[in-house]
Design a protein around this motif. Structure first.
Motif, PDB file in Angstrom:
ATOM      1  N   GLU A 133      -0.469   4.942  -0.353  1.00  9.87           N
ATOM      2  CA  GLU A 133       0.274   5.110   0.894  1.00  9.87           C
ATOM      3  C   GLU A 133      -0.413   4.369   2.045  1.00  9.87           C
ATOM      4  OE1 GLU A 133       2.177   8.518   3.804  1.00  9.87           O
ATOM      5  OE2 GLU A 133       1.363   9.105   1.871  1.00  9.87           O
ATOM      6  N   GLN A 134      -1.726   4.414   2.101  1.00 11.49           N
ATOM      7  CA  GLN A 134      -2.454   3.696   3.145  1.00 11.49           C
ATOM      8  C   GLN A 134      -2.222   2.195   3.034  1.00 11.49           C
ATOM      9  OE1 GLN A 134      -6.522   4.968   2.780  1.00 11.49           O
ATOM     10  NE2 GLN A 134      -6.185   6.859   3.901  1.00 11.49           N
ATOM     11  N   GLU A 135      -2.209   1.667   1.827  1.00 12.60           N
ATOM     12  CA  GLU A 135      -1.972   0.244   1.630  1.00 12.60           C
ATOM     13  C   GLU A 135      -0.542  -0.113   2.017  1.00 12.60           C
ATOM     14  OE1 GLU A 135      -2.808  -3.783   0.596  1.00 12.60           O
ATOM     15  OE2 GLU A 135      -3.936  -2.081   1.372  1.00 12.60           O
ATOM     16  N   ALA A 136       0.415   0.732   1.684  1.00 16.09           N
ATOM     17  CA  ALA A 136       1.805   0.487   2.071  1.00 16.09           C
ATOM     18  C   ALA A 136       1.929   0.477   3.596  1.00 16.09           C
ATOM     19  CB  ALA A 136       2.729   1.538   1.466  1.00 16.09           C
ATOM     20  N   LEU A 137       1.209   1.355   4.262  1.00 17.50           N
ATOM     21  CA  LEU A 137       1.238   1.405   5.720  1.00 17.50           C
ATOM     22  C   LEU A 137       0.612   0.136   6.310  1.00 17.50           C
ATOM     23  CD1 LEU A 137       1.981   2.988   8.217  1.00 17.50           C
ATOM     24  CD2 LEU A 137      -0.193   4.203   8.020  1.00 17.50           C
ATOM     25  N   ARG A 138      -0.470  -0.334   5.724  1.00 15.28           N
ATOM     26  CA  ARG A 138      -1.109  -1.574   6.191  1.00 15.28           C
ATOM     27  C   ARG A 138      -0.145  -2.745   6.057  1.00 15.28           C
ATOM     28  NH1 ARG A 138      -3.167  -6.085   4.647  1.00 15.28           N
ATOM     29  NH2 ARG A 138      -2.781  -5.715   2.441  1.00 15.28           N
ATOM     30  N   ILE A 139       0.519  -2.817   4.919  1.00 20.85           N
ATOM     31  CA  ILE A 139       1.481  -3.889   4.679  1.00 20.85           C
ATOM     32  C   ILE A 139       2.656  -3.775   5.651  1.00 20.85           C
ATOM     33  CG2 ILE A 139       3.164  -4.776   2.997  1.00 20.85           C
ATOM     34  CD1 ILE A 139       1.041  -4.003   0.818  1.00 20.85           C
ATOM     35  N   ALA A 140       3.118  -2.560   5.900  1.00 19.58           N
ATOM     36  CA  ALA A 140       4.228  -2.351   6.834  1.00 19.58           C
ATOM     37  C   ALA A 140       3.856  -2.862   8.222  1.00 19.58           C
ATOM     38  CB  ALA A 140       4.590  -0.868   6.889  1.00 19.58           C
ATOM     39  N   LYS A 141       2.644  -2.599   8.663  1.00 16.07           N
ATOM     40  CA  LYS A 141       2.219  -3.071   9.982  1.00 16.07           C
ATOM     41  C   LYS A 141       2.240  -4.591  10.056  1.00 16.07           C
ATOM     42  CE  LYS A 141      -0.581   0.955  11.135  1.00 16.07           C
ATOM     43  NZ  LYS A 141      -1.924   1.465  11.410  1.00 16.07           N
TER      44      LYS A 141
END
Length: 61
Positions: A25-33
């Protein structure tokens, strides 16, 4: 294997699974940003990352 060993192993397995899920989830959030910074629409970012629209909106700010 006794009950204490079983419970310890079960707890360790659950902890590893939870840690993996949080990392994903943290990686998905980083990618989303990054996607948002590049100008993609929040709806598109949500669809591509699998993050809830509310989380993507929070990442914008």
């Amino acid at each position: 294997m006794n009950i204490a060993q079983f419970l310890r192993e079960e707890g360790m397995a659950q902890g590893l699974n939870q840690g993996r899920a949080e990392g994903i989830e943290q990686e998905a959030l980083r990618i989303a940003k990054v996607m948002l910074e590049k100008g993609l629409q929040p709806e598109t970012v949500s669809q591509l990352t699998g993050l809830a629209p509310e989380i993507v909106e929070q990442a914008r700010h």
